[in-house]
Motif scaffolding. Structure first.
Motif, PDB file in Angstrom:
ATOM      1  N   GLY A 450       0.793  -1.233   0.000  1.00 19.07           N
ATOM      2  CA  GLY A 450       0.000   0.000   0.000  1.00 19.07           C
ATOM      3  C   GLY A 450       0.823   1.280   0.000  1.00 19.07           C
ATOM      4  O   GLY A 450       0.260   2.371   0.131  1.00 19.07           O
ATOM      5  N   ARG A 451       2.125   1.150  -0.170  1.00 19.10           N
ATOM      6  CA  ARG A 451       2.964   2.355  -0.209  1.00 19.10           C
ATOM      7  C   ARG A 451       2.751   3.091  -1.521  1.00 19.10           C
ATOM      8  O   ARG A 451       2.767   2.497  -2.603  1.00 19.10           O
ATOM      9  N   VAL A 452       2.530   4.410  -1.432  1.00 23.41           N
ATOM     10  CA  VAL A 452       2.300   5.227  -2.634  1.00 23.41           C
ATOM     11  C   VAL A 452       3.642   5.537  -3.283  1.00 23.41           C
ATOM     12  O   VAL A 452       4.546   6.084  -2.644  1.00 23.41           O
ATOM     13  N   LEU A 453       3.778   5.179  -4.552  1.00 24.03           N
ATOM     14  CA  LEU A 453       5.018   5.435  -5.282  1.00 24.03           C
ATOM     15  C   LEU A 453       4.936   6.696  -6.145  1.00 24.03           C
ATOM     16  O   LEU A 453       5.941   7.360  -6.377  1.00 24.03           O
ATOM     17  N   ARG A 454       3.740   7.024  -6.581  1.00 26.78           N
ATOM     18  CA  ARG A 454       3.574   8.178  -7.483  1.00 26.78           C
ATOM     19  C   ARG A 454       2.159   8.713  -7.362  1.00 26.78           C
ATOM     20  O   ARG A 454       1.204   7.944  -7.242  1.00 26.78           O
ATOM     21  N   ARG A 455       2.046  10.036  -7.412  1.00 31.00           N
ATOM     22  CA  ARG A 455       0.736  10.682  -7.431  1.00 31.00           C
ATOM     23  C   ARG A 455       0.717  11.713  -8.555  1.00 31.00           C
ATOM     24  O   ARG A 455       1.657  12.489  -8.717  1.00 31.00           O
ATOM     25  N   GLY A 748      19.305  -9.848  -8.186  1.00 30.89           N
ATOM     26  CA  GLY A 748      20.130  -9.981  -6.998  1.00 30.89           C
ATOM     27  C   GLY A 748      19.346 -10.654  -5.888  1.00 30.89           C
ATOM     28  O   GLY A 748      18.314 -11.293  -6.120  1.00 30.89           O
ATOM     29  N   PRO A 749      19.797 -10.521  -4.609  1.00 33.84           N
ATOM     30  CA  PRO A 749      19.031 -11.080  -3.494  1.00 33.84           C
ATOM     31  C   PRO A 749      17.635 -10.461  -3.451  1.00 33.84           C
ATOM     32  O   PRO A 749      17.481  -9.249  -3.414  1.00 33.84           O
ATOM     33  N   VAL A 750      16.622 -11.330  -3.501  1.00 32.55           N
ATOM     34  CA  VAL A 750      15.239 -10.859  -3.579  1.00 32.55           C
ATOM     35  C   VAL A 750      14.626 -10.907  -2.186  1.00 32.55           C
ATOM     36  O   VAL A 750      14.382 -11.980  -1.635  1.00 32.55           O
ATOM     37  N   GLY A 751      14.392  -9.740  -1.621  1.00 33.43           N
ATOM     38  CA  GLY A 751      13.750  -9.644  -0.318  1.00 33.43           C
ATOM     39  C   GLY A 751      12.317  -9.188  -0.462  1.00 33.43           C
ATOM     40  O   GLY A 751      11.626  -9.513  -1.441  1.00 33.43           O
ATOM     41  N   LEU A 752      11.889  -8.410   0.503  1.00 31.48           N
ATOM     42  CA  LEU A 752      10.497  -7.969   0.562  1.00 31.48           C
ATOM     43  C   LEU A 752      10.082  -7.196  -0.685  1.00 31.48           C
ATOM     44  O   LEU A 752       9.012  -7.437  -1.253  1.00 31.48           O
ATOM     45  N   GLU A 753      10.913  -6.266  -1.139  1.00 23.63           N
ATOM     46  CA  GLU A 753      10.552  -5.428  -2.284  1.00 23.63           C
ATOM     47  C   GLU A 753      10.321  -6.252  -3.549  1.00 23.63           C
ATOM     48  O   GLU A 753       9.496  -5.900  -4.389  1.00 23.63           O
ATOM     49  N   GLY A 754      11.074  -7.355  -3.688  1.00 19.49           N
ATOM     50  CA  GLY A 754      10.944  -8.172  -4.886  1.00 19.49           C
ATOM     51  C   GLY A 754       9.666  -8.975  -4.957  1.00 19.49           C
ATOM     52  O   GLY A 754       9.361  -9.573  -5.994  1.00 19.49           O
ATOM     53  N   LEU A 755       8.899  -9.014  -3.856  1.00 18.94           N
ATOM     54  CA  LEU A 755       7.650  -9.766  -3.825  1.00 18.94           C
ATOM     55  C   LEU A 755       6.433  -8.860  -3.951  1.00 18.94           C
ATOM     56  O   LEU A 755       5.309  -9.276  -3.668  1.00 18.94           O
ATOM     57  N   LEU A 756       6.681  -7.638  -4.353  1.00 20.99           N
ATOM     58  CA  LEU A 756       5.593  -6.674  -4.543  1.00 20.99           C
ATOM     59  C   LEU A 756       5.506  -6.260  -5.999  1.00 20.99           C
ATOM     60  O   LEU A 756       6.501  -6.241  -6.718  1.00 20.99           O
ATOM     61  N   THR A 757       4.320  -5.941  -6.423  1.00 18.63           N
ATOM     62  CA  THR A 757       4.114  -5.315  -7.720  1.00 18.63           C
ATOM     63  C   THR A 757       3.278  -4.060  -7.471  1.00 18.63           C
ATOM     64  O   THR A 757       3.192  -3.595  -6.329  1.00 18.63           O
ATOM     65  N   THR A 758       2.702  -3.463  -8.484  1.00 21.59           N
ATOM     66  CA  THR A 758       1.942  -2.222  -8.278  1.00 21.59           C
ATOM     67  C   THR A 758       0.581  -2.298  -8.942  1.00 21.59           C
ATOM     68  O   THR A 758       0.338  -3.135  -9.811  1.00 21.59           O
ATOM     69  N   LYS A 759      -0.284  -1.430  -8.488  1.00 17.33           N
ATOM     70  CA  LYS A 759      -1.541  -1.215  -9.204  1.00 17.33           C
ATOM     71  C   LYS A 759      -1.824   0.287  -9.203  1.00 17.33           C
ATOM     72  O   LYS A 759      -1.258   1.046  -8.404  1.00 17.33           O
TER      73      LYS A 759
END
Length: 793
Positions: A450-455, A748-759
């Motif tokens: 739910g983190r906002v990347l762009r508005r 590279g090493p896939v942590g939390l960020e690598g398991l997210l996509t966007t909508k």
């Protein structure tokens, strides 16, 4: 005259048919010399299976994986399988493929029987030609014209078609089986042959004698004389032979057959008519499940529909014969459908009397999807609380975990290589490190989903946001690494993803308790089912076909496992790397004190890891220097076997064993050493032989180091640091689901960020696109808006 011409033409058609079969069979099916196990033979384009085939009949197989032990097999070919789409004539290519598969299984030492349709269709083709010829002769005589008008063909009686087609159908089968040095024999039966005790004994004796002589019996109802089936004519406890489905079932039980394969024009049994929106293929069908199925219409040709097939299958199952109903017409699978079924692959619908204790993999996938969606709606603090609780359980339940792990180690002793045993082993220090890593993940999860990347303000009162969301359902397959389970589970929880876990059987006890602890942690917020451990007998290849329920596959294990999964995955993206060929380049300006430390740590600290050093590149100027001697002495002390690259070997009078391939991941105390003339040659070597995983330069020259860092195209590139730092925990990610060498999404090493996509979220009032046209009254603004900061304390 015309009649004679036509009859000679039809005769020539039959004469042309045999060479076509022979040439097609010879070109498609490559004969291979008999193998070393006696009389068993195989062909190259279908894999050979070496299995024990002796089995006591009496009870059907409980699981698909047991089908490879089937000794006696009946294959039933439905009318839709053997006939062309126009229902006049046979599908010759499809039949040739089926005969090939039956021949392969027969030559493996199995006893194969065919129940085949097709006589009516073959006879219809022949009679149509005869009728057309007769009509054309009469029309020519009466009209006196050469032009023939369109002629109507009367409806042909099925029994007459069968009488005309039986001999041709059998001749075709004989020609095809001859290509494999197999003899076939035809047996025509009617329902009366099973009701008369003497005829039953005669039939049984004939079939057993044919099988004893390695002959394939080809059985069919004698459609030239058989009367139409009477409804509800089954005797008590005995199925009546109304069609080839009931014939195949009756034959299978009479002959104490291990397996009945029923091929039709549908993939198997569905819970509603195939083609409807909600129709789902039933993988395993159990007696008593008929009420949950809605039957559709029968196939385009033939006498039996799916309801008749299910009835026949259940009767055969009750008689001790396993049954699979599958599609024999699909061009992509018909060439190996029979052998796939016998190999235990997930094809069609398998009939079983033994219901599994737990949910099916499909049910687990649905639970993971539903649980993951609920997990994603939790507050970040709630997801973090689950992970903290799991970390506490790892230390609180340490004794139980280590006891389960001890059982795995005892069972694996003597079966697994030393590097794999090391991966399998858990310890108090490992569990403590796991708990620390999980708490790091919990802290980072506060600002993930739910983190906002762009508005963007698109127009007045029309605002667009891009936010992070979970990928969906992850399938993580891992070998000999029970510590992987809580790591991956924590990352899935933090990112709000549903999770299916498939661990190696060598870690079954450890995985079971770790999964129970994970579900205990999830239960504090009612999302216990979001993480599922797959304990069914599904093969990895079958899991990789579940594209409707799995969004991403992450393999954790050997390079061979990763390659197999990448090959098997159909329509599902795979995140990972197939190899970890890590390089270290020792520059001419490297520090003597640093080199041996870095090489020792990179190669010897954990040689089985994917981030361990595999190739050491040394600048030519360092040969025959004290630095080079120190490296060799250290490797000798650590008992590292050295493989010399071609250039390195040319400098030595007595060289170590020359490397077989410069593209090798040893995974053990072995190392390739090669000589390069410059940094550019080192970079070129890495790009040619590396796997884009992790590569290192050792030098004191900052300019040289930066050149290396910028020009090496790998997921991780280091300067004066061990390759072993390529790890999610060491990067501060808390843990990783793996290391990806892909160039899309995560690397590279896939942590939390690598398991997210966007909508994208668009909030408007009553906006329509037409208002923004040339004659509209609205204008696009496309203004960037500030991103609100979330409170992560």
């Amino acid at each position: 005259m015309l009649s004679q011409v036509y009859r000679s033409g039809f005769h020539s058609f039959n004469q042309r048919l045999l060479p076509w079969v022979q040439s097609t069979a010879v070109s498609r099916f490559h004969h291979v010399q008999p193998s070393a196990i006696g009389h068993v033979r195989s062909w190259s384009n279908i894999p050979f299976i070496t299995v024990p085939l002796s089995r006591t009949h009496g009870k059907s197989f409980a699981h698909r994986s047991e089908l490879k032990h089937a000794k006696r097999i009946v294959v039933k070919l439905g009318s839709a399988v053997v006939t062309r789409g126009d229902e006049c004539g046979l599908a010759l290519g499809r039949l040739a493929s089926i005969v090939e598969q039956v021949s392969v299984l027969q030559n493996q030492g199995r006893e194969m029987m065919l129940v085949t349709s097709g006589a009516v269709a073959f006879g219809k083709q022949r009679l149509r030609h005869e009728i057309l010829l007769s009509q054309s002769v009469r029309q020519a005589l009466h009209s006196g014209q050469n032009q023939l008008k369109e002629m109507a063909i009367p409806v042909l009686e099925a029994r007459a078609c069968a009488a005309a087609g039986q001999s041709g159908l059998m001749a075709l089968y004989e020609a095809m089986f001859t290509q494999y040095s197999i003899c076939a024999a035809q047996i025509l039966v009617t329902n009366l042959d099973f009701h008369d005790e003497q005829k039953r004994r005669n039939l049984n004796g004939t079939l057993h004698e044919l099988l004893r002589m390695n002959i394939v019996p080809i059985v069919n109802t004698n459609d030239a004389v058989v009367p139409p089936a009477e409804p509800n004519s089954d005797l008590q406890g005995v199925i009546s032979v109304k069609d080839n489905d009931s014939l195949a079932a009756r034959l299978a039980v009479e002959m104490k057959t291990d397996l009945l394969i029923v091929l039709s024009d549908v993939e198997g049994l569905f819970d509603s008519p195939p083609g409807s929106d909600d129709a789902k293929l039933i993988d395993i069908f159990y007696p008593g499940d008929q009420q949950s199925v809605t039957f559709g219409t029968k196939s385009r040709v033939g006498m039996g529909g799916m309801e008749a097939k299910v009835k026949a299958a259940l009767w055969a199952l009750q008689g001790g014969t396993s049954v699979v109903i599958a599609n024999g017409t699909h061009p992509k699978v018909s060439g190996h459908v029979i052998t796939d079924i016998v190999e235990g692959k997930k094809v069609g619908t398998f009939f079983s009397e033994v219901k599994p204790a737990g949910p099916t993999i499909e049910q687990q996938g649905e639970m993971a999807r539903s649980g993951g969606r609920t997990l994603a709606t939790l507050e970040p603090e709630q997801r973090a609380e689950i992970i903290h609780h799991l970390a506490d359980l790892l230390t609180d339940q340490r004794d139980e975990i280590l006891l389960a792990n001890k059982k795995d180690l005892e069972e694996a002793e003597g079966r697994l290589a030393a590097p794999l045993l090391k991966r399998l082993s858990l310890s108090t220090s490992k569990l403590n490190s796991l708990a620390i890593g999980l708490r790091q993940i919990a802290a980072s999860s506060q600002d993930s989903v739910g983190r906002v990347l762009r508005r963007t303000r698109i127009a007045k009162n029309l605002e667009l946001e891009q936010v992070t969301v979970p990928i969906g359902v992850l399938l993580v397959i891992f070998e000999s690494r029970p510590d992987c389970l809580p790591q991956v589970a924590a990352l899935a929880i933090a990112s709000g993803n549903g999770l299916l876990l498939k661990g190696g059987k060598e870690a079954s006890h450890s995985n079971r308790i770790l999964h129970l602890l994970t579900q205990e942690a999830l239960s504090i917020h009612g999302v216990k089912e979001a993480v599922q451990l797959v304990n069914t007998r599904e093969e990895v290849e079958d899991l990789c076909r579940l594209d409707k329920m799995i969004d991403l596959i992450i393999p954790r294990g050997s390079s061979q496992l990763v390659r197999d999964i990448q090959k098997a995955a159909k329509g599902i993206p795979v995140m990972g790397h197939s190899e970890g060929i890590c390089h270290m380049y020792v520059d001419s300006e490297a520090s003597v004190d640093k080199v041996t430390r870095l090489v020792r740590d990179s190669k010897c600290e954990y040689p089985a890891a994917c981030n361990a050093l595999e190739t050491l590149l040394i600048h030519r100027d360092l040969l025959r220097t004290p630095l080079f001697d120190q490296i060799i002495d250290m490797l000798r002390v650590e008992q590292v076997k050295i493989h010399a690259g071609p250039k390195f070997a040319s400098y030595l009078t007595f060289s170590p064993s020359e490397v077989k391939s410069l593209r090798t991941e040893y995974g053990d105390l072995e190392l390739c050493i090669e000589v390069v003339d410059s940094i550019q040659e080192a970079i070129d070597h890495i790009h040619k032989y590396g796997s884009s995983h992790t590569d290192v330069i050792v030098t004191e020259n900052e300019k040289t180091a930066e050149f290396f860092l910028q020009h090496v195209d790998s997921a991780c590139v280091f300067w004066n640091a061990s390759t072993r730092f390529s790890d999610g925990y060491r990067f501060g990610l808390g843990a990783e689901v793996g290391i990806s060498t892909s160039r899309i999404h995560a690397r590279g090493p896939v942590g939390l960020e690598g398991l997210l996509t966007t909508k994208w979220l668009l909030r408007g009032v009553d906006h329509v696109v037409s208002d923004f046209s040339e004659h509209g009254n609205s204008k696009y603004l496309h203004e960037n808006l500030p991103i609100p900061q979330r409170n992560t304390n």
